[in-house]
Design a protein around this motif. Structure first.
Motif, PDB file in Angstrom:
ATOM      1  N   LEU A   1      -8.155  -5.566  -2.827  1.00  0.00           N
ATOM      2  CA  LEU A   1      -7.022  -6.317  -3.377  1.00  0.00           C
ATOM      3  C   LEU A   1      -5.698  -5.894  -2.756  1.00  0.00           C
ATOM      4  N   MET A   2      -5.587  -4.605  -2.407  1.00  0.00           N
ATOM      5  CA  MET A   2      -4.325  -4.101  -1.851  1.00  0.00           C
ATOM      6  C   MET A   2      -4.187  -4.334  -0.354  1.00  0.00           C
ATOM      7  N   ALA A   3      -5.310  -4.600   0.343  1.00  0.00           N
ATOM      8  CA  ALA A   3      -5.232  -4.757   1.802  1.00  0.00           C
ATOM      9  C   ALA A   3      -6.134  -5.895   2.267  1.00  0.00           C
ATOM     10  N   PRO A   4      -5.869  -7.121   1.825  1.00  0.00           N
ATOM     11  CA  PRO A   4      -6.742  -8.246   2.228  1.00  0.00           C
ATOM     12  C   PRO A   4      -6.621  -8.555   3.715  1.00  0.00           C
ATOM     13  N   GLY A   5      -7.749  -8.918   4.313  1.00  0.00           N
ATOM     14  CA  GLY A   5      -7.750  -9.309   5.715  1.00  0.00           C
ATOM     15  C   GLY A   5      -7.652  -8.167   6.698  1.00  0.00           C
ATOM     16  N   THR A   6      -7.865  -6.951   6.224  1.00  0.00           N
ATOM     17  CA  THR A   6      -7.707  -5.776   7.082  1.00  0.00           C
ATOM     18  C   THR A   6      -9.037  -5.051   7.253  1.00  0.00           C
TER      19      THR A   6
ATOM     20  N   TYR B   1      -1.071   6.059  -6.461  1.00  0.00           N
ATOM     21  CA  TYR B   1      -0.638   5.594  -5.140  1.00  0.00           C
ATOM     22  C   TYR B   1      -0.972   4.130  -4.881  1.00  0.00           C
ATOM     23  N   ARG B   2      -1.363   3.396  -5.919  1.00  0.00           N
ATOM     24  CA  ARG B   2      -1.788   2.019  -5.694  1.00  0.00           C
ATOM     25  C   ARG B   2      -0.690   1.135  -5.112  1.00  0.00           C
ATOM     26  N   SER B   3       0.541   1.415  -5.444  1.00  0.00           N
ATOM     27  CA  SER B   3       1.638   0.602  -4.928  1.00  0.00           C
ATOM     28  C   SER B   3       2.262   1.196  -3.672  1.00  0.00           C
ATOM     29  N   GLN B   4       1.668   2.275  -3.146  1.00  0.00           N
ATOM     30  CA  GLN B   4       2.204   2.945  -1.964  1.00  0.00           C
ATOM     31  C   GLN B   4       1.455   2.510  -0.702  1.00  0.00           C
ATOM     32  N   ARG B   5       2.020   2.858   0.452  1.00  0.00           N
ATOM     33  CA  ARG B   5       1.405   2.478   1.723  1.00  0.00           C
ATOM     34  C   ARG B   5       0.025   3.101   1.899  1.00  0.00           C
ATOM     35  N   VAL B   6      -0.167   4.295   1.382  1.00  0.00           N
ATOM     36  CA  VAL B   6      -1.456   4.975   1.537  1.00  0.00           C
ATOM     37  C   VAL B   6      -2.473   4.542   0.476  1.00  0.00           C
ATOM     38  N   GLY B   7      -2.048   3.721  -0.481  1.00  0.00           N
ATOM     39  CA  GLY B   7      -2.896   3.348  -1.607  1.00  0.00           C
ATOM     40  C   GLY B   7      -4.251   2.761  -1.237  1.00  0.00           C
ATOM     41  N   PRO B   8      -4.286   1.713  -0.382  1.00  0.00           N
ATOM     42  CA  PRO B   8      -5.590   1.128  -0.035  1.00  0.00           C
ATOM     43  C   PRO B   8      -6.524   2.123   0.633  1.00  0.00           C
ATOM     44  N   TYR B   9      -5.980   2.989   1.467  1.00  0.00           N
ATOM     45  CA  TYR B   9      -6.814   3.957   2.180  1.00  0.00           C
ATOM     46  C   TYR B   9      -7.359   5.014   1.225  1.00  0.00           C
ATOM     47  N   LEU B  10      -6.513   5.479   0.300  1.00  0.00           N
ATOM     48  CA  LEU B  10      -6.985   6.449  -0.680  1.00  0.00           C
ATOM     49  C   LEU B  10      -8.064   5.836  -1.579  1.00  0.00           C
ATOM     50  N   ALA B  11      -7.888   4.566  -1.947  1.00  0.00           N
ATOM     51  CA  ALA B  11      -8.901   3.890  -2.780  1.00  0.00           C
ATOM     52  C   ALA B  11     -10.222   3.802  -2.029  1.00  0.00           C
ATOM     53  N   LEU B  12     -10.161   3.516  -0.725  1.00  0.00           N
ATOM     54  CA  LEU B  12     -11.382   3.446   0.079  1.00  0.00           C
ATOM     55  C   LEU B  12     -12.061   4.813   0.151  1.00  0.00           C
TER      56      LEU B  12
ATOM     57  N   ARG C   1       7.974   7.367   5.654  1.00  0.00           N
ATOM     58  CA  ARG C   1       7.095   6.442   6.381  1.00  0.00           C
ATOM     59  C   ARG C   1       6.264   7.184   7.419  1.00  0.00           C
ATOM     60  N   ASN C   2       6.844   8.210   8.022  1.00  0.00           N
ATOM     61  CA  ASN C   2       6.092   8.984   9.011  1.00  0.00           C
ATOM     62  C   ASN C   2       5.062   9.902   8.348  1.00  0.00           C
ATOM     63  N   VAL C   3       5.368  10.385   7.143  1.00  0.00           N
ATOM     64  CA  VAL C   3       4.381  11.167   6.390  1.00  0.00           C
ATOM     65  C   VAL C   3       3.178  10.282   6.063  1.00  0.00           C
ATOM     66  N   ASP C   4       3.462   9.081   5.570  1.00  0.00           N
ATOM     67  CA  ASP C   4       2.372   8.152   5.258  1.00  0.00           C
ATOM     68  C   ASP C   4       1.576   7.800   6.513  1.00  0.00           C
ATOM     69  N   ALA C   5       2.299   7.676   7.636  1.00  0.00           N
ATOM     70  CA  ALA C   5       1.617   7.348   8.891  1.00  0.00           C
ATOM     71  C   ALA C   5       0.622   8.434   9.277  1.00  0.00           C
ATOM     72  N   ALA C   6       1.018   9.707   9.071  1.00  0.00           N
ATOM     73  CA  ALA C   6       0.113  10.809   9.410  1.00  0.00           C
ATOM     74  C   ALA C   6      -1.123  10.793   8.511  1.00  0.00           C
ATOM     75  N   LEU C   7      -0.936  10.504   7.231  1.00  0.00           N
ATOM     76  CA  LEU C   7      -2.064  10.462   6.303  1.00  0.00           C
ATOM     77  C   LEU C   7      -2.994   9.284   6.620  1.00  0.00           C
ATOM     78  N   ILE C   8      -2.408   8.126   6.882  1.00  0.00           N
ATOM     79  CA  ILE C   8      -3.221   6.943   7.190  1.00  0.00           C
ATOM     80  C   ILE C   8      -3.946   7.126   8.513  1.00  0.00           C
ATOM     81  N   TYR C   9      -3.262   7.734   9.488  1.00  0.00           N
ATOM     82  CA  TYR C   9      -3.909   8.032  10.771  1.00  0.00           C
ATOM     83  C   TYR C   9      -5.167   8.869  10.554  1.00  0.00           C
ATOM     84  N   ALA C  10      -5.070   9.901   9.693  1.00  0.00           N
ATOM     85  CA  ALA C  10      -6.225  10.762   9.434  1.00  0.00           C
ATOM     86  C   ALA C  10      -7.356   9.993   8.767  1.00  0.00           C
ATOM     87  N   MET C  11      -7.021   9.002   7.941  1.00  0.00           N
ATOM     88  CA  MET C  11      -8.047   8.212   7.241  1.00  0.00           C
ATOM     89  C   MET C  11      -8.516   7.014   8.057  1.00  0.00           C
TER      90      MET C  11
END
Length: 433
Positions: free
Chosen positions: A178-183, A144-155, A84-94
């Motif tokens: 579709l993976m991150a509605p309302g965000t 990664y579509r079903s992963q926490r970083v999936g929506p960000y990678l798709a973007l 979860r912290n690895v994903d957090a670092a990747l999402i933070y960068a994106m």
């Protein structure tokens, strides 16, 4: 305790620290007790709040990004044994974070917690070299579509593919939404999808995206970009986009937003010579404007007046435009009114002499000249007579082209001056576009 409640509590705790201007040591004490992934959730909550219309959370977003950056830089490498912290670092960068921080974390990763493919792709993307890894990113994102970083990678994949394959970029944006509605991810994907659909000449799809954006994110701080795209789309494709489509898209907005967009459509349609759309938009702006005497109402009257010039109501249009107070118009609108008034005045100004009278005057002058020199026939006249006899035409009949050339010089000057004025006005209006 639900996830949303936890996010709200984290947000309020951080806000209390920030708003009270507490010492740095106290602020760090609050955040030290949180894991990076927990702080990231607070950042995501703040960012989603911003795009939903709470612009006061903008300062909090900057604060959270700063705290996360500090948190990652001092973190023990063992923290990233938790995925979860690895994903957090990747999402933070994106999510607007410091690219150098991700570079530092990857360089210290001796346990192989970071996926090198993802890290390499993001490093290049964040350093402006995304096209070098476009194919790798496009192939990797579905994993990664079903992963926490999936929506960000798709973007990110959509952002990279725009230059190479814009229609494929739309597919990645669809997945992100579709993976991150309302965000904030959906907001960015929708806004960029509108621009791409316009560029690839898909107005129906662009308008569909625009309606969704207007329904969900019209209060986003990025909504001004949406408004620019929407106005251009409607003005260019009005006809394919019906009146019912336009009104349906703006009916869901509050009056202030709808009036602003209607006015912008009216102005652009006026400049582009689309009188029907300009009058419709101006009328709808007045209806959504409340007080008819307000500035927005007067601006709407101006656009309506300018648009009616092409429909022949020149005198009425001139009066409407003249009645609008100058102090309620922007410099651009005052220039537009001046150009339109000049057109109207030129249209209404009578010529100094009617064409028939000018021709008759020229004929009389020729008759006088011939009477004063009865015995002098020039070589040109002799040739003309012989030509008439040869062709069987009657002598003395002046060809139509000769009559057209015998116009009063004053009338000719008027025509040329009018053409010059209209050309200058056209140039001015083109500058306004």
């Amino acid at each position: 305790m639900t996830r949303r409640i936890r996010h709200r509590l984290l947000f309020l705790a951080a806000a209390g620290v920030f708003a009270s201007a507490a010492p740095a040591a106290f602020a760090q004490a609050v955040t030290e007790s949180l894991e990076p992934y927990q702080m990231l959730r607070s950042l995501q909550f703040v960012q989603d709040t911003v795009v939903m219309g709470d612009h006061s959370a903008g300062e909090m977003q900057r604060f959270m990004l700063s705290e996360l950056d500090r948190k990652f830089r001092v973190a023990d490498p063992r923290v990233f044994d938790d995925p979860r912290n690895v994903d957090a670092a990747l999402i933070y960068a994106m999510s607007g974070g410091n690219p150098a921080t991700l570079e530092l974390l990857v360089s210290k990763d001796v346990s192989g917690n970071f996926d090198n493919r993802v890290a390499d792709v993001l490093r290049k993307y964040l350093n402006g070299r995304g096209l070098l890894v476009a194919n790798t990113l496009a192939a990797m994102t579905p994993e990664y579509r079903s992963q926490r970083v999936g929506p960000y990678l798709a973007l990110v994949a959509g952002n990279v593919m725009v230059a190479k394959e814009p229609k494929r970029a739309l597919e990645f944006y669809d997945w992100a939404r579709l993976m991150a509605p309302g965000t904030i991810v959906e907001e960015a994907a929708l806004r960029r999808s509108i621009a791409i659909a316009i560029d690839v000449k898909m107005p129906d799809k662009a308008f569909l995206f625009a309606r969704r954006y207007a329904r969900r994110f019209i209060h986003s701080p990025y909504a001004s970009q949406f408004a620019d795209l929407f106005v251009g789309l409607v003005v260019k494709h009005y006809g394919e986009i019906s009146q019912e489509d336009l009104e349906g898209a703006l009916d869901i907005m509050d009056d202030d937003r709808a009036r602003e967009i209607y006015l912008r459509i009216a102005r652009q349609a006026t400049i582009n010579g689309k009188g029907e759309l300009a009058q419709l938009a101006a009328e709808r702006a007045r209806q959504r404007g409340g007080d008819p005497g307000a500035a927005s109402g007067n601006v709407a009257r101006l656009y309506s007046g300018v648009a009616s010039l092409s429909q022949g109501d020149v005198a009425d249009a001139l009066k409407v435009m003249g009645d609008v107070p100058s102090d309620q118009l922007s410099p651009e609108d005052r220039a537009l009114r001046a150009a339109a008034q000049q057109v109207a005045e030129e249209v209404m100004r009578p010529p100094s002499a009617a064409p028939d009278q000018a021709v008759q005057g020229q004929d009389s002058l020729e008759q006088d000249k011939r009477s004063s020199l009865p015995n002098q026939i020039s070589a040109e006249e002799t040739s003309a007579v012989k030509g008439n006899e040869t062709t069987g035409s009657k002598a003395g009949v002046v060809p139509a082209s000769d009559s057209a050339n015998k116009l009063d010089p004053a009338f000719t000057t008027f025509v040329e001056k009018s053409r010059s004025n209209l050309s200058a006005i056209d140039d001015l209006l083109r500058e306004e576009k």
